[in-house]
Design a protein around this motif. Structure first.
Motif, PDB file in Angstrom:
ATOM      1  N   ALA A 120       0.149  -1.107   5.247  1.00 46.82           N
ATOM      2  CA  ALA A 120      -1.437  -0.699   4.936  1.00 46.82           C
ATOM      3  C   ALA A 120      -1.325   0.032   3.675  1.00 46.82           C
ATOM      4  O   ALA A 120      -2.240  -0.108   2.785  1.00 46.82           O
ATOM      5  N   LEU A 121      -0.430   1.157   3.320  1.00 47.35           N
ATOM      6  CA  LEU A 121      -0.457   1.820   2.194  1.00 47.35           C
ATOM      7  C   LEU A 121      -0.378   1.274   1.114  1.00 47.35           C
ATOM      8  O   LEU A 121      -0.974   1.166  -0.262  1.00 47.35           O
ATOM      9  N   GLY A 122       0.724   0.326   1.198  1.00 46.59           N
ATOM     10  CA  GLY A 122       0.809  -0.837   0.138  1.00 46.59           C
ATOM     11  C   GLY A 122      -0.617  -1.696  -0.137  1.00 46.59           C
ATOM     12  O   GLY A 122      -0.661  -1.722  -1.447  1.00 46.59           O
ATOM     13  N   ILE A 192      -3.983   6.546  -7.011  1.00 50.95           N
ATOM     14  CA  ILE A 192      -2.976   6.552  -5.614  1.00 50.95           C
ATOM     15  C   ILE A 192      -3.749   7.546  -4.549  1.00 50.95           C
ATOM     16  O   ILE A 192      -4.660   8.205  -4.916  1.00 50.95           O
ATOM     17  N   HIS A 193      -3.784   7.269  -3.229  1.00 50.78           N
ATOM     18  CA  HIS A 193      -4.285   7.915  -2.248  1.00 50.78           C
ATOM     19  C   HIS A 193      -3.948   9.455  -2.354  1.00 50.78           C
ATOM     20  O   HIS A 193      -4.817  10.377  -1.850  1.00 50.78           O
ATOM     21  N   LEU A 221       2.144   8.908 -10.633  1.00 51.71           N
ATOM     22  CA  LEU A 221       3.037   7.875 -10.348  1.00 51.71           C
ATOM     23  C   LEU A 221       3.077   7.123  -9.201  1.00 51.71           C
ATOM     24  O   LEU A 221       2.677   7.770  -8.030  1.00 51.71           O
ATOM     25  N   ARG A 222       3.038   5.845  -9.098  1.00 51.63           N
ATOM     26  CA  ARG A 222       2.678   4.846  -8.014  1.00 51.63           C
ATOM     27  C   ARG A 222       3.414   5.442  -6.747  1.00 51.63           C
ATOM     28  O   ARG A 222       3.012   5.507  -5.841  1.00 51.63           O
ATOM     29  N   ARG A 249      10.171   0.146   3.353  1.00 44.43           N
ATOM     30  CA  ARG A 249      10.278  -1.310   3.544  1.00 44.43           C
ATOM     31  C   ARG A 249       8.870  -2.072   3.815  1.00 44.43           C
ATOM     32  O   ARG A 249       8.603  -3.172   2.969  1.00 44.43           O
ATOM     33  N   GLY A 250       8.093  -1.510   4.823  1.00 49.25           N
ATOM     34  CA  GLY A 250       6.816  -2.099   4.846  1.00 49.25           C
ATOM     35  C   GLY A 250       5.932  -1.784   3.550  1.00 49.25           C
ATOM     36  O   GLY A 250       5.287  -2.853   3.088  1.00 49.25           O
ATOM     37  N   TYR A 251       5.898  -0.547   2.889  1.00 48.69           N
ATOM     38  CA  TYR A 251       5.251  -0.312   1.473  1.00 48.69           C
ATOM     39  C   TYR A 251       5.792  -1.219   0.584  1.00 48.69           C
ATOM     40  O   TYR A 251       5.155  -1.893  -0.141  1.00 48.69           O
ATOM     41  N   ASP A 252       7.209  -1.662   0.380  1.00 50.98           N
ATOM     42  CA  ASP A 252       7.712  -2.315  -0.553  1.00 50.98           C
ATOM     43  C   ASP A 252       7.470  -3.757  -0.550  1.00 50.98           C
ATOM     44  O   ASP A 252       7.412  -4.483  -1.547  1.00 50.98           O
ATOM     45  N   GLU A 253       7.246  -4.184   0.592  1.00 49.81           N
ATOM     46  CA  GLU A 253       6.923  -5.491   0.837  1.00 49.81           C
ATOM     47  C   GLU A 253       5.526  -6.221   0.297  1.00 49.81           C
ATOM     48  O   GLU A 253       5.599  -7.019  -0.355  1.00 49.81           O
ATOM     49  N   VAL A 254       4.859  -5.081   0.119  1.00 44.29           N
ATOM     50  CA  VAL A 254       3.405  -5.373  -0.406  1.00 44.29           C
ATOM     51  C   VAL A 254       3.449  -5.026  -1.987  1.00 44.29           C
ATOM     52  O   VAL A 254       3.062  -5.753  -2.733  1.00 44.29           O
TER      53      VAL A 254
END
Length: 325
Positions: A120-122, A192-193, A221-222, A249-254
């Protein structure tokens, strides 16, 4: 006036809702005065801003309107307008807004939830990367000494904290500062958030239903969004890399982090812990925090350093994959 206990009827007068059926404070603390209000036909969240002035509130609401049009796979807060269309009003206690209630629960830091929060953050950061310049409220790129306007120079802080058992770690602050500064020209920079903790996530049916609290949105920085979330979602609270790896891994996937971003994660986690220390020290120098508050942040800095010495290399290795830029 903001230290005065707010009168809810005064705060809500511009909305003309009628008398509330029930009023409660949220189960978990917030940085603002917040009440959950049951009306006859719906539930809303009332928020008095205690960290933003009126211009910043207007900016946050403009950002929320921008994100609402981005077709994200989850909700962001939706302001309830007054009869004349305003999404926030001036009150004797500060700016106030009313938001639609979002049904769901706050997650626990278990692997499945962390993967979904990272994803979701991605998605959010992909949307924020397209933010128009006119909507950017802050530029968070700064050195450690500029973390808090009352902090002064780092050398003075280190001398004052000498003898607490962390002198070697404090001596590393210039190197930590320099490492982060060098990254500003090497990794993607975007809006960024900046505050993705578990308290800002609502889940429903095992999925992320909403991401909350856009007060700190700004340029940085992202990868700092991901490293900040590692700390705030409890990923460093266990003596292994499972939580952190799952989230990343969840973030990187997006997002598709670069190799430079991934290898910089330990340095940025150190920078974040050091920033928390400097912030608290700045408040201490202004009489807004105690020395014990500062020592707590110093101990937390030491805990982050100890975790990274045990697991930092394994975390980086677990996230790198062949063919990454």
């Amino acid at each position: 006036m903001r230290n005065v206990q707010p009168d809810l009827a005064v705060v809500l007068s511009a909305w003309q809702f009628g008398d509330p059926v029930h009023v409660a404070a949220p189960e978990r603390g917030t940085n603002n005065w917040v009440r959950v209000v049951d009306l006859r036909d719906r539930r809303v969240v009332v928020r008095l801003y205690q960290n933003l002035d009126e211009d910043r509130v207007a900016g946050e609401h403009a950002m929320l309107a921008f994100l609402a049009d981005r077709q994200l796979p989850f909700a962001v807060p939706t302001p309830v307008p007054t009869d004349d269309g305003r999404t926030w009003v001036t009150t004797p206690y500060g700016p106030a807004a009313v938001f639609a209630w979002i049904e769901g629960v706050r997650p626990e830091p278990v692997p499945d939830a962390l993967t979904r929060i990272g994803t979701a953050l991605g998605h959010l950061d992909v949307a924020l990367a397209a933010t128009p310049d006119t909507l950017v409220p802050y530029d968070w790129r700064r050195d450690l000494a500029a973390t808090h306007p009352g902090a002064g120079d780092l050398a003075t802080m280190c001398r004052e904290l000498a003898g607490e058992g962390y002198d070697e770690l404090l001596a590393e602050l210039p190197a930590i500062d320099a490492a982060c500064a060098a990254l500003r020209d090497e990794v993607p920079v975007q809006v960024i958030h900046q505050d993705m903790g578990l308290s800002n996530v609502i889940m429903r049916g095992g999925e992320v239903a909403a991401l909350l609290d856009f007060e700190l949105v700004g340029i940085d920085l992202r990868v700092k969004d991901a490293t900040g979330a590692l700390t705030q979602t409890g990923c460093l609270d266990t003596d292994d890399v499972e939580r952190a790896t799952t989230f990343l891994r969840g973030y990187d996937e997006v997002v598709g982090l670069t190799e430079t971003e991934i290898t910089a994660i330990p340095s940025l986690l150190r920078f974040r812990a050091a920033s928390a220390l400097v912030w608290r020290y700045g408040r201490y120098r202004r009489g807004q925090s105690t020395r014990n508050d500062v020592i707590e942040r110093l101990v937390a800095f030491g805990q982050t350093e100890a975790w990274l010495r045990r697991h930092g290399a394994a975390l980086v290795a677990s996230c790198l994959r062949p063919g990454r830029r």
